[in-house]
Design a protein around this motif. Structure first.
Motif, PDB file in Angstrom:
ATOM      1  N   VAL A 101      20.703  19.410  -6.284  1.00  0.00           N
ATOM      2  CA  VAL A 101      21.557  19.720  -5.144  1.00  0.00           C
ATOM      3  C   VAL A 101      20.997  20.920  -4.387  1.00  0.00           C
ATOM      4  CG1 VAL A 101      23.077  21.216  -6.520  1.00  0.00           C
ATOM      5  CG2 VAL A 101      23.964  20.105  -4.455  1.00  0.00           C
ATOM      6  N   LEU A 102      21.147  20.913  -3.073  1.00  0.00           N
ATOM      7  CA  LEU A 102      20.586  21.967  -2.230  1.00  0.00           C
ATOM      8  C   LEU A 102      21.548  23.154  -2.158  1.00  0.00           C
ATOM      9  CD1 LEU A 102      18.094  22.521  -0.424  1.00  0.00           C
ATOM     10  CD2 LEU A 102      19.447  21.643   1.503  1.00  0.00           C
ATOM     11  N   LEU A 103      21.021  24.337  -2.383  1.00  0.00           N
ATOM     12  CA  LEU A 103      21.811  25.566  -2.297  1.00  0.00           C
ATOM     13  C   LEU A 103      21.813  26.056  -0.854  1.00  0.00           C
ATOM     14  CD1 LEU A 103      23.294  27.937  -3.714  1.00  0.00           C
ATOM     15  CD2 LEU A 103      21.043  29.012  -4.009  1.00  0.00           C
ATOM     16  N   LEU A 104      23.015  26.257  -0.294  1.00  0.00           N
ATOM     17  CA  LEU A 104      23.153  26.701   1.093  1.00  0.00           C
ATOM     18  C   LEU A 104      23.464  28.185   1.206  1.00  0.00           C
ATOM     19  CD1 LEU A 104      25.353  23.713   2.352  1.00  0.00           C
ATOM     20  CD2 LEU A 104      22.856  23.922   2.417  1.00  0.00           C
ATOM     21  N   ASP A 105      24.132  28.738   0.200  1.00  0.00           N
ATOM     22  CA  ASP A 105      24.470  30.156   0.203  1.00  0.00           C
ATOM     23  C   ASP A 105      24.841  30.557  -1.219  1.00  0.00           C
ATOM     24  OD1 ASP A 105      25.374  32.571   2.160  1.00  0.00           O
ATOM     25  OD2 ASP A 105      26.767  32.436   0.479  1.00  0.00           O
ATOM     26  N   ALA A 106      24.541  31.803  -1.575  1.00  0.00           N
ATOM     27  CA  ALA A 106      24.890  32.322  -2.897  1.00  0.00           C
ATOM     28  C   ALA A 106      25.447  33.724  -2.746  1.00  0.00           C
ATOM     29  CB  ALA A 106      23.675  32.326  -3.820  1.00  0.00           C
ATOM     30  N   HIS A 107      26.452  34.030  -3.554  1.00  0.00           N
ATOM     31  CA  HIS A 107      27.098  35.341  -3.513  1.00  0.00           C
ATOM     32  C   HIS A 107      27.564  35.677  -4.920  1.00  0.00           C
ATOM     33  CE1 HIS A 107      29.542  38.667  -1.987  1.00  0.00           C
ATOM     34  NE2 HIS A 107      30.546  38.195  -2.712  1.00  0.00           N
ATOM     35  N   ARG A 108      27.386  36.928  -5.327  1.00  0.00           N
ATOM     36  CA  ARG A 108      27.806  37.344  -6.663  1.00  0.00           C
ATOM     37  C   ARG A 108      28.832  38.459  -6.571  1.00  0.00           C
ATOM     38  NH1 ARG A 108      22.069  36.581  -8.141  1.00  0.00           N
ATOM     39  NH2 ARG A 108      21.936  35.064  -9.847  1.00  0.00           N
ATOM     40  N   THR A 109      29.773  38.415  -7.506  1.00  0.00           N
ATOM     41  CA  THR A 109      30.684  39.535  -7.737  1.00  0.00           C
ATOM     42  C   THR A 109      30.446  39.966  -9.183  1.00  0.00           C
ATOM     43  OG1 THR A 109      32.584  38.352  -8.658  1.00  0.00           O
ATOM     44  CG2 THR A 109      32.337  38.318  -6.252  1.00  0.00           C
ATOM     45  N   PRO A 110      31.061  41.052  -9.639  1.00  0.00           N
ATOM     46  CA  PRO A 110      30.850  41.462 -11.034  1.00  0.00           C
ATOM     47  C   PRO A 110      31.212  40.402 -12.061  1.00  0.00           C
ATOM     48  CG  PRO A 110      31.788  43.267  -9.782  1.00  0.00           C
ATOM     49  CD  PRO A 110      31.813  42.078  -8.875  1.00  0.00           C
ATOM     50  N   HIS A 203      22.435  15.692 -18.315  1.00  0.00           N
ATOM     51  CA  HIS A 203      22.980  14.442 -18.841  1.00  0.00           C
ATOM     52  C   HIS A 203      23.519  13.630 -17.675  1.00  0.00           C
ATOM     53  CE1 HIS A 203      27.071  16.123 -18.433  1.00  0.00           C
ATOM     54  NE2 HIS A 203      26.569  17.221 -18.964  1.00  0.00           N
ATOM     55  N   HIS A 204      23.950  12.415 -17.934  1.00  0.00           N
ATOM     56  CA  HIS A 204      24.347  11.509 -16.863  1.00  0.00           C
ATOM     57  C   HIS A 204      25.510  12.043 -16.030  1.00  0.00           C
ATOM     58  CE1 HIS A 204      22.539   7.895 -19.290  1.00  0.00           C
ATOM     59  NE2 HIS A 204      21.623   8.699 -18.794  1.00  0.00           N
ATOM     60  N   GLY A 205      26.376  12.834 -16.628  1.00  0.00           N
ATOM     61  CA  GLY A 205      27.500  13.388 -15.880  1.00  0.00           C
ATOM     62  C   GLY A 205      27.104  14.479 -14.914  1.00  0.00           C
ATOM     63  N   ASN A 206      25.928  15.071 -15.107  1.00  0.00           N
ATOM     64  CA  ASN A 206      25.436  16.136 -14.229  1.00  0.00           C
ATOM     65  C   ASN A 206      24.396  15.634 -13.238  1.00  0.00           C
ATOM     66  OD1 ASN A 206      27.052  18.234 -14.994  1.00  0.00           O
ATOM     67  ND2 ASN A 206      25.605  19.130 -16.442  1.00  0.00           N
ATOM     68  N   VAL A 207      24.456  14.357 -12.928  1.00  0.00           N
ATOM     69  CA  VAL A 207      23.624  13.758 -11.882  1.00  0.00           C
ATOM     70  C   VAL A 207      24.555  12.937 -10.993  1.00  0.00           C
ATOM     71  CG1 VAL A 207      21.701  12.219 -11.357  1.00  0.00           C
ATOM     72  CG2 VAL A 207      21.623  13.664 -13.403  1.00  0.00           C
ATOM     73  N   LEU A 208      24.515  13.219  -9.680  1.00  0.00           N
ATOM     74  CA  LEU A 208      25.427  12.563  -8.744  1.00  0.00           C
ATOM     75  C   LEU A 208      24.662  11.824  -7.657  1.00  0.00           C
ATOM     76  CD1 LEU A 208      28.095  15.376  -8.162  1.00  0.00           C
ATOM     77  CD2 LEU A 208      28.167  13.507  -9.832  1.00  0.00           C
ATOM     78  N   ALA A 209      25.289  10.777  -7.145  1.00  0.00           N
ATOM     79  CA  ALA A 209      24.726  10.072  -5.991  1.00  0.00           C
ATOM     80  C   ALA A 209      24.749  10.998  -4.781  1.00  0.00           C
ATOM     81  CB  ALA A 209      25.534   8.807  -5.712  1.00  0.00           C
ATOM     82  N   ALA A 210      23.781  10.792  -3.884  1.00  0.00           N
ATOM     83  CA  ALA A 210      23.647  11.668  -2.722  1.00  0.00           C
ATOM     84  C   ALA A 210      23.199  10.864  -1.521  1.00  0.00           C
ATOM     85  CB  ALA A 210      22.635  12.779  -3.023  1.00  0.00           C
ATOM     86  N   ASP A 211      23.282  11.481  -0.350  1.00  0.00           N
ATOM     87  CA  ASP A 211      22.788  10.844   0.871  1.00  0.00           C
ATOM     88  C   ASP A 211      21.303  11.120   1.067  1.00  0.00           C
ATOM     89  OD1 ASP A 211      25.316   9.848   1.585  1.00  0.00           O
ATOM     90  OD2 ASP A 211      25.870  11.746   2.530  1.00  0.00           O
ATOM     91  N   ALA A 213      18.999  11.698  -1.206  1.00  0.00           N
ATOM     92  CA  ALA A 213      18.212  11.045  -2.244  1.00  0.00           C
ATOM     93  C   ALA A 213      19.173  10.172  -3.030  1.00  0.00           C
ATOM     94  CB  ALA A 213      17.552  12.079  -3.152  1.00  0.00           C
ATOM     95  N   PRO A 214      18.652   9.185  -3.753  1.00  0.00           N
ATOM     96  CA  PRO A 214      19.580   8.339  -4.522  1.00  0.00           C
ATOM     97  C   PRO A 214      20.418   9.136  -5.515  1.00  0.00           C
ATOM     98  CG  PRO A 214      17.422   7.297  -4.373  1.00  0.00           C
ATOM     99  CD  PRO A 214      17.269   8.682  -3.830  1.00  0.00           C
ATOM    100  N   TRP A 215      19.780  10.092  -6.238  1.00  0.00           N
ATOM    101  CA  TRP A 215      20.457  10.859  -7.278  1.00  0.00           C
ATOM    102  C   TRP A 215      19.941  12.284  -7.264  1.00  0.00           C
ATOM    103  CZ3 TRP A 215      24.373   8.238  -9.303  1.00  0.00           C
ATOM    104  CH2 TRP A 215      24.304   6.837  -9.308  1.00  0.00           C
ATOM    105  N   LEU A 216      20.837  13.249  -7.478  1.00  0.00           N
ATOM    106  CA  LEU A 216      20.442  14.652  -7.539  1.00  0.00           C
ATOM    107  C   LEU A 216      21.177  15.329  -8.694  1.00  0.00           C
ATOM    108  CD1 LEU A 216      20.546  15.595  -3.735  1.00  0.00           C
ATOM    109  CD2 LEU A 216      18.502  15.303  -5.160  1.00  0.00           C
ATOM    110  N   ALA A 217      20.496  16.251  -9.356  1.00  0.00           N
ATOM    111  CA  ALA A 217      21.072  16.979 -10.486  1.00  0.00           C
ATOM    112  C   ALA A 217      21.967  18.105  -9.983  1.00  0.00           C
ATOM    113  CB  ALA A 217      19.974  17.546 -11.365  1.00  0.00           C
ATOM    114  N   ILE A 218      22.997  18.397 -10.744  1.00  0.00           N
ATOM    115  CA  ILE A 218      23.906  19.501 -10.455  1.00  0.00           C
ATOM    116  C   ILE A 218      24.069  20.349 -11.713  1.00  0.00           C
ATOM    117  CG2 ILE A 218      25.188  18.158  -8.725  1.00  0.00           C
ATOM    118  CD1 ILE A 218      27.452  17.935 -10.894  1.00  0.00           C
TER     119      ILE A 218
END
Length: 304
Positions: A101-110, A203-211, A213-218
Motif C-alpha cells: 500500500v502507498l504511504l501518503l502521509d505519516a505523523h508520530r505522537t509519543p 499472510h492472506h489477510g494482510n493482502v488486499l485487492a487494489a486498483d 495493482a491486483p494485490w497489495l500488502a498492508i
C-alpha cells in the motif's frame, strides 16, 4: 446514549479487546485519547471521515476518509506505537508502493503512529481466493517485497525472534514444543547470513485487492533478517484447513516444500522458523484467551 457527532469515532470492540489483551498497561489511556487524536488528524490533513472499519486491526484503528479538496478516497490508520508497529512508515517509504500500500502521509505522537494510506478494497482480502491461487499470488508478492538492503528499517531479527517465554502459562502440554522452538530460534539466528527487509506479518489477510495493482500488502511489522522467517508466517496461513486434512504431517511437509521451492528458500530453515512462529502465534492466542486457536497452532507445530 446519543450518536457520535460527525467526524467523531468510537473504537471497535475487537480493537478494544485485542489491544487490552496485548498491551494492558497502555490500552486504557490510548483508547481514551483516540477520538481526540483522530479528530485532530482529520483537521490537520483536511479530511472527512467516511466510516471506521470494524473490526479493523489488532493494534490500529482504520478509517475510510476522503480529502476535502479533491474528494480523493484514502485510509487513515492510527496505531499504538509498539516495537512491532514503530517502523511501518519507514518500510512503506522504502517500498514506495512496490507490492505494498502507498504511504501518503505519516505523523508520530509519543504514543501513536498515524498513517494516511491509499485506499484499497478492504472487503476483498487475498483470503477470498481459493488456497492454491492465493498462495501463488502471495509468493509473487513476497518476492517483490524482499529487498536486500544493507541497513533497512526495522529491528534485527534476533531481537524480535528470541522473545519466547520460558514456559507456556496455562498450557503445560506445550512446554516441549516451546523448548524446541526456543532452541531452534537461537540456532537459526546464530547461523543466519541474509539481511532482507521483511514484511514481518505476511499472510492472506494482510493482502488486499487494489486498483493500482491486483494485490497489495498492508500492515507490515518490518524486520531485518532472512526470508525464511517471513515465509514461515505464510506457511501457517489457513492452518485450520491443513490440520483438518488427512495425513497432516505429510500435508505440512508438502506445503513447506512447495513454498521453499517457489521462492528459493532453504527448506530446513523454513521448517525451523515455521515451528518458532507457530509456537509464538499459539502463545499470543493463549494470552488473548483464544485457546482453540492456540491449540490449532500447536497441532501444526507438532506436525513439523
Amino acid at each position: 446514549m446519543s450518536a457520535p457527532a460527525p467526524g467523531q469515532i468510537t473504537a471497535p470492540d475487537w480493537l478494544t479487546h485485542s489491544i487490552t489483551a496485548a498491551h494492558p498497561a497502555e490500552a486504557a489511556g490510548w483508547l481514551a485519547d483516540l477520538p481526540a487524536l483522530v479528530a485532530a488528524q482529520l483537521t490537520r490533513l483536511d479530511l472527512t471521515l467516511d466510516r471506521v472499519l470494524d473490526p479493523g486491526g489488532t493494534l490500529s484503528l482504520v478509517a475510510y476518509v476522503h480529502r476535502n479538496d479533491d474528494l480523493t478516497p484514502a485510509a487513515l490508520k492510527v496505531s499504538l506505537r509498539t516495537p512491532a508497529t514503530a517502523h511501518e512508515p519507514e518500510a512503506l517509504t522504502t517500498w514506495a508502493g512496490r507490492g505494498a500500500v502507498l504511504l501518503l502521509d505519516a505523523h508520530r505522537t509519543p504514543t501513536s503512529g498515524v498513517l494516511l494510506l491509499e485506499r484499497l478494497h478492504g472487503e476483498v482480502p487475498l483470503r477470498s481466493l481459493a488456497e492454491p491461487k492465493a498462495m501463488l499470488e502471495a509468493t509473487s508478492l513476497l518476492h517483490r517485497l524482499w529487498l536486500p538492503l544493507p541497513d533497512p528499517p526495522g529491528p534485527a531479527l534476533p531481537e524480535a525472534a528470541l522473545t519466547l517465554p520460558e514456559t507456556a502459562p496455562a498450557l503445560p502440554e506445550a512446554t516441549p514444543l516451546l523448548t524446541e522452538a526456543r532452541e531452534t530460534a537461537t540456532a537459526l539466528t546464530a547461523s543466519a547470513t541474509e539481511r532482507f527487509l521483511l514484511h514481518g506479518d505476511f499472510h492472506h489477510g494482510n493482502v488486499l485487492a487494489a486498483d493500482r495493482a491486483p494485490w497489495l500488502a498492508i500492515a507490515p511489522r518490518p524486520l531485518v533478517g532472512e526470508r525464511a522467517y517471513d515465509l514461515a508466517r505464510l506457511a501457517l496461513d489457513r492452518a485450520d484447513t491443513l490440520v483438518g486434512s488427512p495425513g497432516v504431517p505429510a500435508a505440512v511437509r508438502r506445503r513447506l516444500h512447495q513454498l521453499a521451492e517457489a521462492l528459493d528458500v532453504d527448506r530446513d530453515r523454513l521448517r525451523g522458523w515455521t515451528l518458532v512462529r507457530a509456537v509464538d502465534l499459539a502463545l499470543t492466542a493463549l494470552a488473548a484467551n483464544r485457546r482453540p486457536e492456540a491449540e490449532l497452532y500447536l497441532e501444526f507445530a507438532g506436525a513439523l
